[in-house]
Scaffold this motif. Structure first.
Motif, mmCIF file in Angstrom:
data_model
loop_
_atom_site.group_PDB
_atom_site.id
_atom_site.type_symbol
_atom_site.label_atom_id
_atom_site.label_comp_id
_atom_site.label_asym_id
_atom_site.label_seq_id
_atom_site.Cartn_x
_atom_site.Cartn_y
_atom_site.Cartn_z
ATOM 1 N N ARG A 530 0.839 -1.191 0.000
ATOM 2 C CA ARG A 530 0.000 0.000 0.000
ATOM 3 C C ARG A 530 0.877 1.246 0.000
ATOM 4 O O ARG A 530 1.712 1.440 0.888
ATOM 5 N N LYS A 532 0.261 4.366 0.649
ATOM 6 C CA LYS A 532 0.127 5.347 1.726
ATOM 7 C C LYS A 532 0.867 4.937 2.992
ATOM 8 O O LYS A 532 1.014 5.752 3.914
ATOM 9 N N ASP A 533 1.337 3.685 3.055
ATOM 10 C CA ASP A 533 2.131 3.242 4.198
ATOM 11 C C ASP A 533 3.620 3.532 4.020
ATOM 12 O O ASP A 533 4.423 3.216 4.899
ATOM 13 N N GLN A 535 6.760 6.176 3.294
ATOM 14 C CA GLN A 535 7.180 7.565 3.307
ATOM 15 C C GLN A 535 7.639 7.992 1.909
ATOM 16 O O GLN A 535 8.436 7.288 1.276
ATOM 17 N N THR A 555 0.259 10.599 -10.813
ATOM 18 C CA THR A 555 -0.348 10.112 -9.570
ATOM 19 C C THR A 555 -0.605 8.614 -9.644
ATOM 20 O O THR A 555 -0.419 7.889 -8.659
ATOM 21 N N GLY A 560 -0.034 5.265 -4.951
ATOM 22 C CA GLY A 560 -0.557 5.615 -3.635
ATOM 23 C C GLY A 560 0.408 6.368 -2.750
ATOM 24 O O GLY A 560 0.020 6.877 -1.689
ATOM 25 N N VAL A 561 1.686 6.438 -3.122
ATOM 26 C CA VAL A 561 2.660 7.214 -2.343
ATOM 27 C C VAL A 561 2.350 8.692 -2.542
ATOM 28 O O VAL A 561 2.262 9.168 -3.670
ATOM 29 N N GLN A 562 2.176 9.420 -1.446
ATOM 30 C CA GLN A 562 1.650 10.775 -1.526
ATOM 31 C C GLN A 562 2.773 11.795 -1.664
ATOM 32 O O GLN A 562 3.063 12.566 -0.747
ATOM 33 N N ARG A 565 1.515 15.502 -1.240
ATOM 34 C CA ARG A 565 0.946 16.006 0.007
ATOM 35 C C ARG A 565 1.979 16.680 0.893
ATOM 36 O O ARG A 565 1.710 17.601 1.625
ATOM 37 N N ARG A 592 3.488 8.416 10.605
ATOM 38 C CA ARG A 592 3.588 9.845 10.364
ATOM 39 C C ARG A 592 3.117 10.589 11.615
ATOM 40 O O ARG A 592 2.141 11.321 11.589
#
Length: 619
Positions: A530, A532-533, A535, A555, A560-562, A565, A592
């Motif tokens: 995933r 978003k998990d 960094q 994107t 899923g790596v932000q 943001r 985070r």
């Protein structure tokens, strides 16, 4: 073979190298005695400037194997060796733009810390163990091979040089830490250049002048540089050197602890990149010196090749034999060349000892004893330097018993480097790869690389693929050496003339590509990571180069790596939080939370500095 012994002046010049190298270690031990932390010892306080680091990188990159082996390669196979300048260029660009930013901004000391941040501890430990084994083995051979070549030609004491190298490197590594290693490497780099220049000047004069060298080399087909044959079984072509050479050197350079440790010791990321690019200039200089040394040797020995005539017993002895010939009446200069060769050895061994101590301390000692005091950490680091110095020297003793296996040991660095390169590429470039894919890929890459390499040693490639250019013995004085007859193999499996005959420069490519392919496949099968998990600072979004026109596609490729943001400064803060405690580490990524402001990104300079980790990182 007639052995020409060193004179007193040769020993004086050679001994001066060891005395000065040891003196640098003593100097930094006294100067830095009040900064007795493992942080100062292992990474120089992260405040080094790019100049000495660039010289250190070049000296460590060019071992005595290069000083003795590269001219011999040019002598036998021609100046196509100069095409390595293409490989070196790609290696430096990829290292500075792809790998270095991730390692530097992560605030790590051991490159294998990254694997825990990105995947988990088993991946980190597996990679660390492979690195330690390959480095000890390779370093032992780096010590022994040049000592043997010089002993058989110059009469220089074999075991005296082996143990002197091990003792001196261990001495100044243990006393002065990374700063001593870097500044000693810088001094040794100067010695290497001076040694090469004396050989080039005197050698070209003895060979009839530079114009005659080029003329004889052209007549002997040594200046046929570009061969665009795509056959991967050919030993050296444009493609094997430029493509295979890039994989080989990137595997043992771009993600190698010894290199990255020097880069992260620089005070800013900009200094680290400058060190790499100035190091590239040094690599080109050494390469050109080695190529012209080989051409000069050919012009000098064009009518009497000492190798095929039996005057010397191995190609690695060509350069020492040539030096003893041209400096026969000039005491001290043979000693300068030996100092040049051993400068390469000292720098490589010192870099290996320091890197081995760092990864062992960071990956194993700190994991078992996380609350060590600075004083205890420093003494443990020094003890590890002594331990690995003894192990590398002992490996040199073992190398003397290996016979033909020594050549195999020299290739292990590349065989392990390819899968390692693939593993780090999976982590940095492919956000969806999980820890199962990383372990599966590493295992697959190791198996493939060792399979092709060991098969190549058991069943050597056909002579048509590896035979050197013509060498003459018309004007040699007849000797009593009996010509050896190559053994005739009764049977060869079909795979021996295809897979096992692959050029040795492709071993790393096989391991790297195999690792990446298997890692991607296993991750898809077992469920991708995933994004978003993870960094953002742990991923290098190379897809931005190809999808720069579309935010939607960029994107999508981020998996899923932000990246959008967080600012780069926030990424640095988040990655640094891992240093605050083991509880902030997830199995696959970082939490985070509990972040503190960390100064470090300079928007004007567009570069990071190591002040970001000044208060967070305690060793």
């Amino acid at each position: 073979m007639e052995v020409k012994n060193f004179s007193a002046w040769d020993y004086v010049v050679f001994a001066a190298l060891f005395v000065i190298s040891s003196g640098i270690g003593v100097f930094f031990a006294i100067k830095e005695r009040k900064k007795a932390t493992s942080r100062e010892f292992l990474v120089g306080g992260r405040q080094m400037s790019f100049g000495p680091v660039a010289l250190s990188l070049t000296a460590s990159f060019m071992s005595a194997v290069t000083v003795l082996g590269a001219p011999s390669e040019v002598y036998r196979f021609g100046a196509s060796f100069v095409l390595f300048f293409i490989a070196y260029t790609f290696v430096i660009v990829f290292t500075s733009e792809l790998f270095l930013p991730v390692f530097y901004r992560s605030g790590i000391t051991s490159t294998y810390e990254y694997l825990q941040l990105r995947f988990n501890k088993p991946v980190r430990y597996a990679a660390t163990v492979i690195y330690i084994v390959q480095t000890i083995l390779y370093t032992g051979v780096v010590v022994y091979a040049p000592a043997l070549a010089l002993n058989q030609v110059t009469g220089f004491d074999l075991w005296g040089s082996v143990f002197a190298t091990g003792i001196v490197c261990t001495f100044y590594c243990t006393l002065g830490g990374l700063k001593a290693v870097v500044w000693t490497d810088a001094f040794q780099m100067v010695v290497m250049i001076v040694g090469f220049l004396t050989v080039l000047i005197q050698g070209s004069a003895q060979a009839g002048g530079f114009h005659n060298v080029l003329e004889q080399s052209t007549n002997g087909s040594r200046l046929t540089i570009f061969d665009f044959d795509v056959d991967p079984l050919r030993r050296h072509t444009f493609w094997t050197i430029s493509v295979g050479g890039t994989f080989t050197w990137l595997g043992i350079y771009g993600v190698n602890q010894s290199t990255i440790q020097r880069c992260i010791s620089c005070k800013t990321e900009k200094h680290a990149k400058l060190a790499l690019y100035f190091n590239l200039l040094g690599l080109w200089i050494i390469l050109v010196c080695a190529v012209f040394s080989g051409l000069i040797m050919y012009a000098y020995f064009k009518n009497c090749d000492p190798w095929t005539s039996g005057i010397i017993s191995a190609p690695d002895q060509l350069m020492p034999y040539f030096v003893m010939e041209i400096f026969a009446t000039m005491p001290g200069l043979p000693g300068l060349f030996v100092a040049c060769a051993f400068s390469g050895t000292l720098s490589t061994v010192a870099a290996s000892i320091n890197a081995l101590a760092t990864v062992t301390f960071e990956d194993f000692v700190k994991s078992c004893f996380p609350h060590l005091s600075d004083k205890k950490s420093t003494w443990i680091s020094k003890g590890l330097c002594v331990l690995f110095g003894m192990m590398c020297t002992s490996m040199a003793v073992a190398a003397s018993l290996m016979g033909s296996v020594v050549q195999a040991a020299l290739s292990i660095h590349g065989m392990c480097g390819g899968p390692m390169l693939g593993l780090f590429t999976l982590g940095i470039v492919f956000p969806f790869v999980n820890w199962k894919g990383a372990l599966g890929g590493l295992l697959t890459g190791i198996i493939l690389a060792f399979w092709v390499a060991i098969g190549g040693f058991i069943y050597p490639a056909p002579d048509s693929k590896t035979w050197p250019l013509p060498l003459l013995t018309d004007q040699c004085v007849p000797s009593n050496v009996t010509e050896s007859v190559s053994p005739v193999l009764s049977s060869r499996p079909a795979i021996a003339d295809t897979w096992y005959s692959l050029s040795y420069l492709y071993y790393s490519a096989v391991g790297c590509v195999g690792c990446i392919a298997a890692g991607v496949l296993v991750s898809i099968i077992t469920g991708h990571q995933r994004g978003k998990d993870i960094q953002p600072v742990l991923i290098r979004p190379v897809c931005n180069l190809f999808c720069f026109w579309s935010k939607k596609y960029k994107t999508l490729c981020w998996c899923g790596v932000q990246h959008d943001r967080d600012t780069e400064q926030e990424n640095l803060e988040n990655s640094s939080a891992w240093k605050q405690g083991a509880e902030s580490v997830l199995q696959n990524g970082l939490r985070r939370e509990s972040l503190v402001h960390v100064p470090g990104y300079d928007p004007k300079d567009k570069s990071y500095n190591n002040l970001a980790f000044e208060k967070i990182t305690h060793f």
